[in-house]
Design an enzyme around this catalytic site. Structure first.
Site, PDB file in Angstrom:
ATOM      1  N   HIS A  73       0.931  -1.545  -0.083  1.00  0.00           N
ATOM      2  CA  HIS A  73       0.455  -0.102  -0.196  1.00  0.00           C
ATOM      3  C   HIS A  73       1.161   1.127  -0.248  1.00  0.00           C
ATOM      4  O   HIS A  73       2.109   1.280   0.749  1.00  0.00           O
ATOM      5  CB  HIS A  73      -1.089  -0.041   1.566  1.00  0.00           C
ATOM      6  CG  HIS A  73      -2.172  -1.057   1.331  1.00  0.00           C
ATOM      7  ND1 HIS A  73      -2.621  -1.043   2.280  1.00  0.00           N
ATOM      8  CD2 HIS A  73      -2.306  -2.037   0.482  1.00  0.00           C
ATOM      9  CE1 HIS A  73      -4.084  -2.191   1.546  1.00  0.00           C
ATOM     10  NE2 HIS A  73      -3.293  -2.595   0.697  1.00  0.00           N
ATOM     11  N   GLU A  75       0.181   3.775   1.746  1.00  0.00           N
ATOM     12  CA  GLU A  75       0.632   4.071   3.614  1.00  0.00           C
ATOM     13  C   GLU A  75       2.499   2.935   3.803  1.00  0.00           C
ATOM     14  O   GLU A  75       3.281   4.234   3.996  1.00  0.00           O
ATOM     15  CB  GLU A  75      -0.034   4.399   4.481  1.00  0.00           C
ATOM     16  CG  GLU A  75      -1.529   5.298   3.773  1.00  0.00           C
ATOM     17  CD  GLU A  75      -2.180   4.325   2.611  1.00  0.00           C
ATOM     18  OE1 GLU A  75      -3.305   4.659   3.070  1.00  0.00           O
ATOM     19  OE2 GLU A  75      -1.607   3.209   2.399  1.00  0.00           O
ATOM     20  N   CYS A 101      -6.741   1.867   5.005  1.00  0.00           N
ATOM     21  CA  CYS A 101      -6.141   0.357   5.680  1.00  0.00           C
ATOM     22  C   CYS A 101      -6.614   0.179   7.040  1.00  0.00           C
ATOM     23  O   CYS A 101      -5.499   1.150   7.929  1.00  0.00           O
ATOM     24  CB  CYS A 101      -6.785  -1.218   5.036  1.00  0.00           C
ATOM     25  SG  CYS A 101      -4.595  -1.310   5.357  1.00  0.00           S
ATOM     26  N   CYS A 104      -2.679   0.199   7.100  1.00  0.00           N
ATOM     27  CA  CYS A 104      -2.434   0.712   7.471  1.00  0.00           C
ATOM     28  C   CYS A 104      -1.855   1.355   8.229  1.00  0.00           C
ATOM     29  O   CYS A 104      -1.451   2.021   9.123  1.00  0.00           O
ATOM     30  CB  CYS A 104      -2.402   1.633   6.267  1.00  0.00           C
ATOM     31  SG  CYS A 104      -1.579   0.271   4.186  1.00  0.00           S
TER      32      CYS A 104
END
Length: 144
Positions: A73, A75, A101, A104
């Site tokens: 991801h 992040e 999410c 994260c």
């Protein structure tokens, strides 16, 4: 004479996150993140396959429970890049095109990030409660 309105600092970094998202290699969602400390960018990240592995746009998606798990991801990549280059994430603000999410969110909390600003809520809005409990400011703003 320039009549364009100067964006506030949050919109400025969110605009940059949108440009970063253009580098994403999973066509299911192009997400970008910018990690900022004291109004300076310390790293950026976008969603794509881990280093050395094929990207979705090259080899296809790896789907589990309706999610592509091939990608790291945005992040996560921003936090990893800060670590690789020796920049502390303590007290930073993370700007992202989409809200994080749950995984994260946990990484953001453990990284000591104090503020998260996103353009839109994405998939799971329960992360708001996690940020609130941990004392991390979470802001969602509409794109200009």
């Amino acid at each position: 004479m320039n009549t364009a309105k100067r964006p506030d600092i949050d919109q400025y970094f969110l605009d940059i996150a949108q440009v970063v998202a253009k580098r994403a290699t999973c066509d299911r969602a192009h997400i970008g993140a910018v990690l900022v400390k004291n109004k300076y960018i310390i790293s950026t990240g976008y969603n794509g396959a881990p280093r050395g592995l094929g990207h979705c746009d090259e080899v296809g998606h790896q789907m589990e429970n309706d999610h592509c798990v091939r990608t790291t991801h945005a992040e996560q990549n921003a936090i990893i890049q800060a670590a690789v280059h020796g920049s502390s994430t303590e007290g930073c603000t993370l700007y992202s095109t989409h809200s994080p999410c749950k995984i994260c969110t946990k990484i953001i909390l453990n990284a000591g990030i104090q503020r998260v600003v996103s353009l839109q809520l994405y998939r799971d809005d329960s992360v708001q409660a996690m940020f609130k409990e941990a004392g991390v400011e979470f802001v969602t703003v509409a794109s200009a």
